[in-house]
Design a protein around this motif. Sequence first.
Motif, PDB file in Angstrom:
ATOM      1  N   PRO A   1       0.768  -1.081  -0.027  1.00  0.00           N
ATOM      2  CA  PRO A   1      -0.095   0.090  -0.035  1.00  0.00           C
ATOM      3  C   PRO A   1       0.924   1.231   0.242  1.00  0.00           C
ATOM      4  CG  PRO A   1      -0.663  -1.751   1.743  1.00  0.00           C
ATOM      5  CD  PRO A   1       0.755  -1.859   1.136  1.00  0.00           C
ATOM      6  N   PRO A   2       0.415   2.429  -0.544  1.00  0.00           N
ATOM      7  CA  PRO A   2       1.188   3.730  -0.590  1.00  0.00           C
ATOM      8  C   PRO A   2       1.433   3.906   0.879  1.00  0.00           C
ATOM      9  CG  PRO A   2      -0.631   3.958  -2.145  1.00  0.00           C
ATOM     10  CD  PRO A   2      -0.570   2.457  -1.395  1.00  0.00           C
ATOM     11  N   LEU A   3       2.791   4.940   0.993  1.00  0.00           N
ATOM     12  CA  LEU A   3       3.167   5.191   2.314  1.00  0.00           C
ATOM     13  C   LEU A   3       1.584   5.682   3.309  1.00  0.00           C
ATOM     14  CD1 LEU A   3       5.651   4.981   4.382  1.00  0.00           C
ATOM     15  CD2 LEU A   3       6.173   7.130   3.158  1.00  0.00           C
ATOM     16  N   LEU A   4       1.200   6.546   2.835  1.00  0.00           N
ATOM     17  CA  LEU A   4       0.355   7.430   3.664  1.00  0.00           C
ATOM     18  C   LEU A   4      -0.821   6.519   4.016  1.00  0.00           C
ATOM     19  CD1 LEU A   4      -0.167  10.781   1.358  1.00  0.00           C
ATOM     20  CD2 LEU A   4       1.084  10.522   3.608  1.00  0.00           C
ATOM     21  N   ARG A   5      -1.234   5.581   3.090  1.00  0.00           N
ATOM     22  CA  ARG A   5      -2.052   4.468   3.723  1.00  0.00           C
ATOM     23  C   ARG A   5      -1.519   3.639   4.674  1.00  0.00           C
ATOM     24  NH1 ARG A   5      -4.491  -0.087  -0.436  1.00  0.00           N
ATOM     25  NH2 ARG A   5      -4.869  -1.282   0.906  1.00  0.00           N
ATOM     26  N   ARG A   6      -0.313   3.272   4.517  1.00  0.00           N
ATOM     27  CA  ARG A   6       0.182   2.397   5.411  1.00  0.00           C
ATOM     28  C   ARG A   6       0.362   3.206   6.948  1.00  0.00           C
ATOM     29  NH1 ARG A   6       3.717   0.933   1.701  1.00  0.00           N
ATOM     30  NH2 ARG A   6       5.885   1.861   2.686  1.00  0.00           N
ATOM     31  N   ARG A   7       0.565   4.551   6.741  1.00  0.00           N
ATOM     32  CA  ARG A   7       0.804   5.055   8.257  1.00  0.00           C
ATOM     33  C   ARG A   7      -0.830   5.383   8.738  1.00  0.00           C
ATOM     34  NH1 ARG A   7       4.742  10.177   6.192  1.00  0.00           N
ATOM     35  NH2 ARG A   7       6.747   8.923   6.498  1.00  0.00           N
ATOM     36  N   ALA A   8      -1.755   5.687   7.911  1.00  0.00           N
ATOM     37  CA  ALA A   8      -3.226   5.655   8.481  1.00  0.00           C
ATOM     38  C   ALA A   8      -3.512   4.450   9.181  1.00  0.00           C
ATOM     39  CB  ALA A   8      -3.980   6.068   7.355  1.00  0.00           C
ATOM     40  N   GLU A   9      -3.081   3.358   8.345  1.00  0.00           N
ATOM     41  CA  GLU A   9      -3.610   1.998   8.982  1.00  0.00           C
ATOM     42  C   GLU A   9      -2.942   1.553  10.369  1.00  0.00           C
ATOM     43  OE1 GLU A   9      -2.675  -0.838   5.719  1.00  0.00           O
ATOM     44  OE2 GLU A   9      -4.442  -0.367   4.690  1.00  0.00           O
ATOM     45  N   SER A  10      -1.665   2.117  10.530  1.00  0.00           N
ATOM     46  CA  SER A  10      -0.947   2.013  11.826  1.00  0.00           C
ATOM     47  C   SER A  10      -1.270   2.604  12.677  1.00  0.00           C
ATOM     48  CB  SER A  10       0.672   2.056  11.320  1.00  0.00           C
ATOM     49  OG  SER A  10       0.976   3.342  11.155  1.00  0.00           O
ATOM     50  N   ALA A  11      -2.005   4.021  12.315  1.00  0.00           N
ATOM     51  CA  ALA A  11      -2.241   4.757  13.522  1.00  0.00           C
ATOM     52  C   ALA A  11      -3.805   4.700  13.951  1.00  0.00           C
ATOM     53  CB  ALA A  11      -2.245   6.299  13.010  1.00  0.00           C
ATOM     54  N   ALA A  12      -4.578   3.781  13.052  1.00  0.00           N
ATOM     55  CA  ALA A  12      -5.791   3.438  13.304  1.00  0.00           C
ATOM     56  C   ALA A  12      -5.994   2.412  14.391  1.00  0.00           C
ATOM     57  CB  ALA A  12      -6.697   3.054  11.994  1.00  0.00           C
ATOM     58  N   VAL A  13      -7.141   2.154  14.773  1.00  0.00           N
ATOM     59  CA  VAL A  13      -7.653   0.927  15.473  1.00  0.00           C
ATOM     60  C   VAL A  13      -7.324  -0.403  14.831  1.00  0.00           C
ATOM     61  CG1 VAL A  13      -9.174  -0.016  16.876  1.00  0.00           C
ATOM     62  CG2 VAL A  13      -9.009   2.134  17.133  1.00  0.00           C
ATOM     63  N   PRO A  14      -6.541  -1.205  15.232  1.00  0.00           N
ATOM     64  CA  PRO A  14      -6.527  -2.543  14.531  1.00  0.00           C
ATOM     65  C   PRO A  14      -7.678  -2.943  14.031  1.00  0.00           C
ATOM     66  CG  PRO A  14      -5.197  -2.641  16.503  1.00  0.00           C
ATOM     67  CD  PRO A  14      -5.862  -1.476  16.541  1.00  0.00           C
ATOM     68  N   ALA A  15      -7.789  -3.301  12.586  1.00  0.00           N
ATOM     69  CA  ALA A  15      -8.801  -3.770  12.004  1.00  0.00           C
ATOM     70  C   ALA A  15      -8.499  -5.240  11.484  1.00  0.00           C
ATOM     71  CB  ALA A  15      -9.443  -2.790  10.816  1.00  0.00           C
ATOM     72  N   GLU A  16      -9.601  -5.884  10.735  1.00  0.00           N
ATOM     73  CA  GLU A  16      -9.663  -7.071   9.915  1.00  0.00           C
ATOM     74  C   GLU A  16      -8.522  -7.030   8.966  1.00  0.00           C
ATOM     75  OE1 GLU A  16     -13.097  -8.232   8.649  1.00  0.00           O
ATOM     76  OE2 GLU A  16     -14.116  -8.181  10.175  1.00  0.00           O
ATOM     77  N   PRO A  17      -7.736  -8.136   9.076  1.00  0.00           N
ATOM     78  CA  PRO A  17      -6.550  -8.027   8.088  1.00  0.00           C
ATOM     79  C   PRO A  17      -6.891  -7.974   6.596  1.00  0.00           C
ATOM     80  CG  PRO A  17      -6.685 -10.303   8.770  1.00  0.00           C
ATOM     81  CD  PRO A  17      -7.812  -9.423   9.620  1.00  0.00           C
ATOM     82  N   LEU A  18      -8.259  -8.124   6.216  1.00  0.00           N
ATOM     83  CA  LEU A  18      -8.583  -8.155   4.747  1.00  0.00           C
ATOM     84  C   LEU A  18      -9.804  -7.405   4.716  1.00  0.00           C
ATOM     85  CD1 LEU A  18      -8.136 -11.954   3.812  1.00  0.00           C
ATOM     86  CD2 LEU A  18      -6.948  -9.815   2.730  1.00  0.00           C
ATOM     87  N   PRO A  19      -9.957  -6.149   4.052  1.00  0.00           N
ATOM     88  CA  PRO A  19     -11.059  -5.459   3.921  1.00  0.00           C
ATOM     89  C   PRO A  19     -12.063  -6.243   3.158  1.00  0.00           C
ATOM     90  CG  PRO A  19      -9.475  -4.749   2.126  1.00  0.00           C
ATOM     91  CD  PRO A  19      -8.824  -5.833   3.025  1.00  0.00           C
ATOM     92  N   PRO A  20     -13.616  -6.174   3.479  1.00  0.00           N
ATOM     93  CA  PRO A  20     -14.501  -6.787   2.683  1.00  0.00           C
ATOM     94  C   PRO A  20     -14.317  -6.602   1.328  1.00  0.00           C
ATOM     95  CG  PRO A  20     -15.611  -5.108   3.963  1.00  0.00           C
ATOM     96  CD  PRO A  20     -14.060  -4.959   4.285  1.00  0.00           C
ATOM     97  N   SER A  21     -14.687  -7.634   0.496  1.00  0.00           N
ATOM     98  CA  SER A  21     -14.632  -7.159  -1.010  1.00  0.00           C
ATOM     99  C   SER A  21     -15.795  -6.597  -1.508  1.00  0.00           C
ATOM    100  CB  SER A  21     -14.798  -8.614  -1.774  1.00  0.00           C
ATOM    101  OG  SER A  21     -16.082  -9.237  -1.527  1.00  0.00           O
ATOM    102  N   PRO A  22     -15.693  -5.884  -2.529  1.00  0.00           N
ATOM    103  CA  PRO A  22     -17.027  -5.327  -3.045  1.00  0.00           C
ATOM    104  C   PRO A  22     -18.208  -5.925  -3.169  1.00  0.00           C
ATOM    105  CG  PRO A  22     -14.972  -4.524  -4.365  1.00  0.00           C
ATOM    106  CD  PRO A  22     -14.614  -5.608  -3.727  1.00  0.00           C
TER     107      PRO A  22
END
Length: 430
Positions: free
Chosen positions: A398-419
């Motif tokens: 993932p782009p660096l900004l997205r990785r930083r946002a994910e690391s700062a957020a509350v831990p979520a499921e490892p896989l986002p739901p598919s469309p």
Amino acid sequence: MTTDTTPPEDDLRFWQAVRYLPMRVWLVSAGILVNRAGNFLPVFIVLYVTVTHHSAWASGFVLGAAGLGNVLGNAIGGHLADRLGRRWTMTLSGLLTGVLTAGVPLVDPLPMLILLVFLVGTVSQIYRPAAAALLVDGLNHKQRLAAAGVFRFAMNIGAAIGGVLGGLLAASSYELLFYGNAVAALVFGVVTAVLVRDPAAYQAARSESESVLTEKVGYRTAFADRRLRRFLIMTFVAEAVYIQSTVGLPLHVSDAGLSPTSFGLLIGLNGLIVLVLELPITAAVSRQRPEYVLAVGNLLTGLGLAATAFAGSMSWLAVTVAVWTFGEMMYASMAAAYLGGLAPPHIVGRYQGMYGAAIAAGNGLGPVIGGLLYAANAGVFWVLVAVAGVWSAQLCLPPLLRRRAESAAVPAEPLPPSPAELSERGGSHA
């Protein structure tokens, strides 16, 4: 083997996912096994062109025409898979491929042969986005990964059978070779028409999005997805790197004073490892985050191939083959499953069409670029292979900004739901 009820994805292990695969996955996989076992034209067309008294350079034009057809066929197939349906797109591809391939031995003038091979290259690839869409329609990530693994296993078995069978037929008659190819394609088309049905998930997505489809949703809509664009660039680079196993590797084997038989043994080792270990490797990485699995796979492929430069004996070359083969096994099924989670339900075919076109472009341009670079400077060539492997790995993340946002957020499921899963919950695709 198949059921309409599956356990929650978090509780679903890879081999359980294989067990819960819909019947359509097994039917399409069996069909592709037959199709690949009889798909002789791409492998033997160069030999056919040379033995029919055309000059060696003519084979380059024929291969180029086939490559352009492959790219176009995937683009057309992606559109048809969404508009015409999975079943009839695959049927159309099989029947047209059979008819046109049967005409190859009947055409002698080189311009006509180039045109015919271009058409065969086009129609023979139309089925691919539809078949790929069938493997992801309405399935969760684990099942998409299992379906991709089963499909690739069938493809690899078919390719192995086809190589042996094609060699035997070519030794007897090239006409028999291409007629056999035509029969295999026709069988694939007929079996698809009779046994395969479009999944309910595709039919529901199309019904619910009739208003969207009437607004001329097309490839422009798909290409607006930044994640897809990044994935397509990664795919092109990764395929251009991997195809050097058929360019840089044989050239290095020759420069090292080894025989063509040695190259054949190395490619045979690759095929054997894939057949025996790909499904277990896919199972082993199935619970890991897809982006990281893809990155490691591409890194192993690029660095493993680049290490060829330091291998001067069969034993060390075998080690390098094992390294990039492990990268291939980690990457291939996971890439197909990951892409299936990116696509909105009503344009899955177009996503798969662009993916197939990126693969075909990498496979088509990779040998040309690789051959020129190797001829100019073999050392620089292998350095660039390593650099491209690292780049393709970086594109998986993932782009660096997205990785930083994910690391700062509350831990979520490892896989986002598919469309598709979002659609079922009444959500929307971001």
